[in-house]
Design a protein around this motif. Structure first.
Motif, PDB file in Angstrom:
ATOM      1  N   TYR A  59      -2.143  -6.793  -8.856  1.00 45.96           N
ATOM      2  CA  TYR A  59      -2.517  -5.951  -9.411  1.00 45.96           C
ATOM      3  C   TYR A  59      -1.191  -4.999 -10.272  1.00 45.96           C
ATOM      4  O   TYR A  59       0.038  -5.366  -9.552  1.00 45.96           O
ATOM      5  N   PRO A  60      -1.820  -4.525 -11.242  1.00 45.77           N
ATOM      6  CA  PRO A  60      -0.294  -3.697 -12.075  1.00 45.77           C
ATOM      7  C   PRO A  60       0.335  -1.876 -10.828  1.00 45.77           C
ATOM      8  O   PRO A  60       0.772  -1.792 -11.153  1.00 45.77           O
ATOM      9  N   ASP A  61      -1.237  -2.153  -9.634  1.00 44.51           N
ATOM     10  CA  ASP A  61      -0.257  -0.672  -8.868  1.00 44.51           C
ATOM     11  C   ASP A  61      -0.656  -1.453  -7.479  1.00 44.51           C
ATOM     12  O   ASP A  61       0.232  -0.725  -6.651  1.00 44.51           O
ATOM     13  N   HIS A  62      -0.950  -2.236  -7.137  1.00 45.29           N
ATOM     14  CA  HIS A  62      -0.771  -2.756  -5.495  1.00 45.29           C
ATOM     15  C   HIS A  62      -1.283  -4.322  -5.410  1.00 45.29           C
ATOM     16  O   HIS A  62      -0.874  -5.214  -6.765  1.00 45.29           O
ATOM     17  N   LEU A  63      -0.562  -4.733  -4.724  1.00 46.22           N
ATOM     18  CA  LEU A  63      -0.697  -6.314  -3.649  1.00 46.22           C
ATOM     19  C   LEU A  63      -1.901  -7.053  -3.155  1.00 46.22           C
ATOM     20  O   LEU A  63      -2.707  -6.009  -2.587  1.00 46.22           O
TER      21      LEU A  63
END
Length: 188
Positions: free
Chosen positions: A48-52
């Motif tokens: 994701y743009p902010d996490h895995l």
């Protein structure tokens, strides 16, 4: 502000484009799916743009055997600032819908192209680092490799598929929506 004025229809397309870019924040952009006889249901790394997300612990445990570094969010500082860049891009596109100038639209298209190229290069560089910087003391010796950004890769008994996620497709659709006004309003 001088310059060629875009049509109202083009302005609507830019608003939709801005919404798509903002929506992309909430969906995965890229993923790797790992399949092997012992994992017929598959294992995933979802970016994701902010996490895995995904079965990172299992994948890291398996990658240990070939000497690959661990996948974790700390290894990707981009995840800390990428949501802000995407949000900022969405705001710039929305502003373009109200500014309605062709020169501004062209600058947005250039920003998309540069951002896309940097994003693809960054992903490729990370994949190259993970696949070629293998620990020589690992239990299983392997030739270095670079997993593909999109496509299939076979390592030992694992077949890996790299795929774009919904978020990437939303950004691509947003970019296409910006190209339509450029063509539609070409004579203005």
């Amino acid at each position: 502000m001088k310059g060629k004025q875009l049509s109202r229809f083009s302005s609507i397309l830019m608003i939709i484009s801005a919404i798509l870019v903002m929506l992309a924040l909430f969906f995965p952009w890229w993923r790797m799916e790992f399949f092997a006889p012992q994992y017929p249901e598959g294992l995933n790394i979802i970016v994701y743009p902010d996490h895995l997300e995904g079965e990172l612990e299992q994948i890291n445990g398996l990658n240990h055997y070939i000497g690959m570094a661990q996948f974790n969010e700390e290894s990707f500082p981009e995840l800390n600032y990428l949501p802000y860049l995407i949000g900022g891009l969405s705001i710039l596109v929305l502003l373009g819908a109200f500014i309605r100038k062709k020169a501004y639209l062209i600058s947005l298209i250039v920003i998309f192209l540069i951002g896309g190229a940097v994003g693809v290069w960054d992903l490729w560089a990370a994949l190259k680092e993970y696949g070629t910087n293998l620990d020589p003391m690992a239990p299983i010796e392997m030739e270095p490799f670079v997993p593909p950004i999109i496509g299939e890769n076979v390592i030992a008994n694992f077949t890996t598929y790299s795929l774009l996620g919904i978020g990437a497709y939303l950004v691509i659709a947003a970019f296409i929506l910006l190209l339509i006004p450029l063509w539609k309003d070409r004579k203005q």
